[in-house]
Design an enzyme around this catalytic site. Structure first.
Site, PDB file in Angstrom:
ATOM      1  N   GLY A  85      -0.346   5.827  -2.211  1.00  0.00           N
ATOM      2  CA  GLY A  85      -1.526   5.398  -1.467  1.00  0.00           C
ATOM      3  C   GLY A  85      -1.759   6.254  -0.241  1.00  0.00           C
ATOM      4  N   LYS A  87       4.044   5.061 -10.103  1.00  0.00           N
ATOM      5  CA  LYS A  87       4.352   4.455 -11.396  1.00  0.00           C
ATOM      6  C   LYS A  87       3.186   4.458 -12.372  1.00  0.00           C
ATOM      7  CE  LYS A  87       3.890  -0.492 -10.173  1.00  0.00           C
ATOM      8  NZ  LYS A  87       4.620  -1.762 -10.190  1.00  0.00           N
ATOM      9  N   ALA A 125      -9.601  -0.835  -1.364  1.00  0.00           N
ATOM     10  CA  ALA A 125     -10.013  -1.275  -0.023  1.00  0.00           C
ATOM     11  C   ALA A 125     -11.477  -0.921   0.199  1.00  0.00           C
ATOM     12  CB  ALA A 125      -9.143  -0.606   1.041  1.00  0.00           C
ATOM     13  N   GLY A 157     -13.289  -0.914   5.144  1.00  0.00           N
ATOM     14  CA  GLY A 157     -13.296   0.236   6.036  1.00  0.00           C
ATOM     15  C   GLY A 157     -11.986   0.424   6.751  1.00  0.00           C
ATOM     16  N   GLU A 197     -16.533  -6.486  11.503  1.00  0.00           N
ATOM     17  CA  GLU A 197     -16.009  -7.469  10.565  1.00  0.00           C
ATOM     18  C   GLU A 197     -15.396  -8.640  11.324  1.00  0.00           C
ATOM     19  OE1 GLU A 197     -13.367  -5.425   7.891  1.00  0.00           O
ATOM     20  OE2 GLU A 197     -14.981  -4.324   6.925  1.00  0.00           O
ATOM     21  N   ASP A 243       7.432  -3.856  -5.491  1.00  0.00           N
ATOM     22  CA  ASP A 243       8.624  -3.090  -5.870  1.00  0.00           C
ATOM     23  C   ASP A 243       9.438  -2.637  -4.656  1.00  0.00           C
ATOM     24  OD1 ASP A 243       7.704  -3.293  -8.517  1.00  0.00           O
ATOM     25  OD2 ASP A 243       6.495  -1.480  -8.298  1.00  0.00           O
ATOM     26  N   HIS A 257      -7.745 -13.192   0.491  1.00  0.00           N
ATOM     27  CA  HIS A 257      -9.125 -12.817   0.818  1.00  0.00           C
ATOM     28  C   HIS A 257     -10.025 -13.961   0.385  1.00  0.00           C
ATOM     29  CE1 HIS A 257     -12.837 -10.648   1.297  1.00  0.00           C
ATOM     30  NE2 HIS A 257     -12.171  -9.626   1.791  1.00  0.00           N
ATOM     31  N   ARG A 270     -10.156 -14.563   8.304  1.00  0.00           N
ATOM     32  CA  ARG A 270      -9.995 -14.807   6.873  1.00  0.00           C
ATOM     33  C   ARG A 270      -9.195 -16.063   6.548  1.00  0.00           C
ATOM     34  NH1 ARG A 270      -8.634  -8.650   4.801  1.00  0.00           N
ATOM     35  NH2 ARG A 270     -10.732  -7.831   5.069  1.00  0.00           N
ATOM     36  N   HIS A 290      -4.413 -11.245  -1.375  1.00  0.00           N
ATOM     37  CA  HIS A 290      -5.051  -9.989  -0.989  1.00  0.00           C
ATOM     38  C   HIS A 290      -4.131  -9.010  -0.276  1.00  0.00           C
ATOM     39  CE1 HIS A 290      -8.255  -7.296   0.163  1.00  0.00           C
ATOM     40  NE2 HIS A 290      -8.069  -7.508   1.452  1.00  0.00           N
ATOM     41  N   ARG A 345      -3.483 -10.395   9.360  1.00  0.00           N
ATOM     42  CA  ARG A 345      -4.041  -9.047   9.554  1.00  0.00           C
ATOM     43  C   ARG A 345      -5.504  -9.103   9.993  1.00  0.00           C
ATOM     44  NH1 ARG A 345      -6.756  -5.076   5.788  1.00  0.00           N
ATOM     45  NH2 ARG A 345      -7.052  -6.904   4.488  1.00  0.00           N
ATOM     46  N   LEU A 366      -5.488   0.262   6.817  1.00  0.00           N
ATOM     47  CA  LEU A 366      -5.577   1.686   6.494  1.00  0.00           C
ATOM     48  C   LEU A 366      -5.207   2.547   7.696  1.00  0.00           C
ATOM     49  CD1 LEU A 366      -8.851   1.795   4.322  1.00  0.00           C
ATOM     50  CD2 LEU A 366      -6.498   2.016   3.520  1.00  0.00           C
TER      51      LEU A 366
END
Length: 529
Positions: free
Chosen positions: A13, A36, A47, A50, A116, A223, A244, A292, A353, A388, A394
Site C-alpha cells: 500500500g 500477497k 480509500a 482523501g 469531512e 496478517d 464506516h 463516524r 472499515h 480515527r 493516508l
C-alpha cells in the site's frame, strides 16, 4: 530457497511503497516488496475520501488539525505522534506530487480542498472520489520504474523469523527479540522460502475481512498484526474498530462493500430512513456531519428500532451536475444497480472499515521487536487513539514511512544477515475435505465477530465470542500442524488471532471510549464520578 535483501517490505500500500521509494533513493542495498496478490490490490486503492494536510495557511493551521485529531481520538491519542504527523504532512504531500500523484486543483492552481466529519476546516486533498486509487497509481509507477526495488507479487508471508526459529524460548517478557526476515510462500512452487533481511517492514494493511461486511478487500485478514503477535511483539488498541457508517447496501457485495465516502456527507448529504424521515437530529447537534462512530451507532440503532437492513443517504437536493462531477465513481457504481443518486436515495449501512490499533510502534515506526518496523493501518502509532479522524490514515502512512526510512538508514550498516536460520518444515498434506474445514471456519469467524464484537458490545457477547474463537483456534492450530502451508490456512490462523485480540482488548476496556461502546459500562470515561 533462501533469499537475502537488505530491506524486506511485506505489503504494497501507500506505506510500503513510499518507504521503498525513500530507501531506494538513498541507494543503500537491495529492497524487496512482497505482496500477497497484485501490487494494485491494497487497502490504499479503496480509500475514496482523501488525505488530510494543512495547506491553506490563511484559514487553517497545525494547532487546529492537532486539536481535531485529539478530539476525534477521544483524547487517547499520543500527542507527540499527532504533532509529528500534522507538522510533517505538508512536506509529504509535496513528495507525493513529486512522485506523480495528482490532486484536484482549482483554476488558480490551489488545491481543491474538501471538509469531512470532525474537521474544523477545509483541509482534505482529493482526486475526485478515488484518491486512494490515484495515490496507489502514482506510487506504483514510481516503484515499477525503480531498478533498486524488486517486487514479488502473489507471495504470502507465513511468519516473521525470530530467535524462536533458532530454538530459543521466546515469551512476551523476552528482552531484545530480533527479526531476521520472514518465511514466504511461493505460489508457483508451493514451497515456503526463507527471506533473510537486515530490516523487515510490516505494511500489511487492515483486518476488516474478519467481519461479515467490510469496505476492505477480501485480503485484509490482519496478517501483520497476527504474525507480530505470534512472534511475541506488542499489539495494542485492537478494540477500536472503526465502522464506516455509509457502505453501499447490496447483498452481493460484502468483501468489499462499496464505500460511499464521508465526503458525500461533507458535501451536504443527509441521512434518512427509507421513508424519507431524517434521524441524526436525535443523536448529535452536528447531524450528518457527526464523527463516524456516532453516526454508525445511530444508524445501527435506527435499523434495530425499525427492523430494517439499511438506511439512506440523500443528495437529491444538490445540483445534479455538481454531484456527478464530484462523485463520478459513486454515481456510475450506483447506476449499475439501477440507482440514479441525483434523483434517488442511496441505500447504506455500516461496515467494518478501519483498525485504529495494531502493532505498537514508536515515533520512528519501530515495533517492540528489534529490526522490525510497522507502517500504515497494521501499525498503532498513537495518532488515532480511540477513533480515527477522517482522511488522517493516508497521511499517517507517508509520514511514518519517512521517519522509519530515516531511522533504518542510520542503523542498516549495523546489521548482518542471520545465516543460522533453518529452512521451513514443509511436511504435511492437504485434502479437499480439509479445504472445506478452512472455508467453514472463515465463515464462522465473520459471524462471531459481526454478531458479538460489532458496533455495540456487551460482556456477555464478548465472552461468547472469546469461547467460540478459542475453539476455532484449537481446531485450526491442530490442522495447521499436519497440512502443508497454504495462503488459505494461514489467513484463517491470522483472522482467528486478530478476532481474539479485538475481543480480549474489548473485554479489558471497562468503559465506553472512542469506538468501543459497551452496554455494560454505558457511562463515558469522562462521566464517571
Amino acid at each position: 530457497m533462501t533469499f537475502k535483501y537488505d530491506v524486506l517490505i511485506i505489503g504494497s500500500g501507500v506505506a510500503g511503497m513510499s518507504y521503498a521509494l525513500k530507501m531506494a533513493r538513498a541507494g543503500k542495498g537491495k529492497i524487496c516488496i512482497v505482496c500477497k496478490t497484485s501490487l494494485e490490490e491494497a487497502n490504499t486503492s479503496f480509500a475514496q475520501g482523501g488525505i488530510a494536510s494543512v495547506t491553506n495557511l490563511e484559514l487553517d493551521n497545525f494547532d487546529k488539525h492537532i486539536q481535531d485529531t485529539m478530539i476525534a481520538g477521544d483524547f487517547i491519542s499520543d500527542r507527540e505522534a499527532v504533532e509529528q504527523v500534522v507538522r510533517m504532512a505538508p512536506a509529504q504531500i509535496r513528495e507525493l506530487t513529486d512522485w506523480g500523484v495528482k490532486f484536484d486543483r482549482k483554476p488558480d492552481g490551489a488545491f481543491d480542498l474538501h471538509r469531512e466529519g470532525g474537521h474544523s476546516e477545509f483541509r482534505i486533498l482529493h482526486h475526485a472520489d478515488d484518491t486512494g486509487a490515484e495515490i496507489q497509481r502514482g506510487l506504483m509507477e514510481a516503484v515499477k520504474s525503480n531498478p533498486n526495488i524488486e517486487i514479488r507479487e502473489h507471495h504470502f508471508a507465513v511468519e516473521i523469523i525470530t530467535q524462536h526459529h533458532l530454538g530459543v524460548e521466546v515469551t512476551r517478557r523476552t528482552p531484545d527479540i530480533e527479526c531476521y526476515g520472514a518465511y514466504i510462500l511461493n505460489p508457483t512452487t508451493r514451497k515456503v522460502d526463507t527471506y533473510l533481511s537486515k530490516v523487515t517492514v510490516m505494511c500489511t494493511g487492515g483486518c476488516g475481512a474478519v467481519y461479515q461486511t467490510t469496505t476492505n478487500p477480501v485480503i485484509a485478514t490482519g496478517d501483520g498484526e497476527a504474525m507480530v503477535y505470534r512472534a511475541k511483539g506488542t499489539v495494542k488498541h485492537m478494540e477500536f474498530v472503526q465502522f464506516h457508517p455509509t457502505a453501499l447496501f447490496h447483498l452481493g457485495e460484502t468483501h468489499p462493500a462499496f464505500l460511499i465516502t464521508e465526503a458525500m456527507r461533507g458535501y451536504g448529504g443527509v441521512l434518512r430512513l427509507p421513508n424519507g424521515d431524517s434521524f441524526m437530529e436525535k443523536y448529535d447537534d452536528r447531524l450528518s456531519l457527526a464523527p463516524r462512530d456516532i453516526v454508525a451507532r445511530a444508524i445501527d440503532n435506527e435499523m434495530k428500532i425499525y427492523g430494517i437492513d439499511h438506511v439512506c443517504l440523500d443528495v437529491t437536493h444538490k445540483d445534479a451536475d455538481e454531484t456527478r462531477h464530484h462523485f463520478p465513481n459513486i454515481y456510475h457504481k450506483c447506476l449499475t444497480l439501477g440507482i440514479d443518486i441525483t434523483k434517488e436515495y442511496i441505500p447504506v449501512r455500516p461496515a467494518a472499515h478501519y483498525m485504529c490499533g495494531g502493532i505498537e510502534v514508536d515515533l520512528n515506526g519501530q515495533s517492540s521487536i528489534h529490526r522490525l518496523y510497522a507502517l500504515g493501518e497494521c501499525a498503532c502509532t498513537g495518532l488515532h487513539g480511540g477513533n480515527r479522524l477522517a482522511s488522517n490514515s493516508l497521511i499517517e502512512a507517508v509520514v511514518y514511512a519517512d521517519t522509519a526510512a530515516r531511522h533504518s538508514l542510520r542503523l542498516l550498516d549495523n546489521y548482518d544477515f542471520n545465516e543460522a536460520v533453518p529452512a521451513w518444515n514443509d511436511e504435511g498434506t492437504l485434502t479437499n475435505e480439509e479445504h472445506v474445514l478452512i472455508t467453514q471456519s472463515v465463515k464462522e469467524v465473520g459471524e462471531i465477530m459481526s454478531n458479538y464484537v460489532g458496533i455495540v458490545r456487551s460482556d456477555l457477547r464478548l465472552k461468547r465470542a472469546w469461547a467460540r474463537l478459542d475453539l476455532l483456534y484449537e481446531e485450526t492450530e491442530a490442522l495447521f500442524k499436519r497440512v502443508k502451508a497454504s495462503r488459505e490456512i494461514c489467513e484463517l490462523r491470522n483472522m482467528i488471532n486478530v478476532g481474539y485480540l479485538i475481543t480480549r482488548q474489548a473485554i479489558e476496556r471497562k468503559e465506553c471510549r472512542g469506538l468501543h461502546f459497551t452496554t455494560d459500562y454505558p457511562a463515558h470515561a469522562y462521566d464517571k464520578v
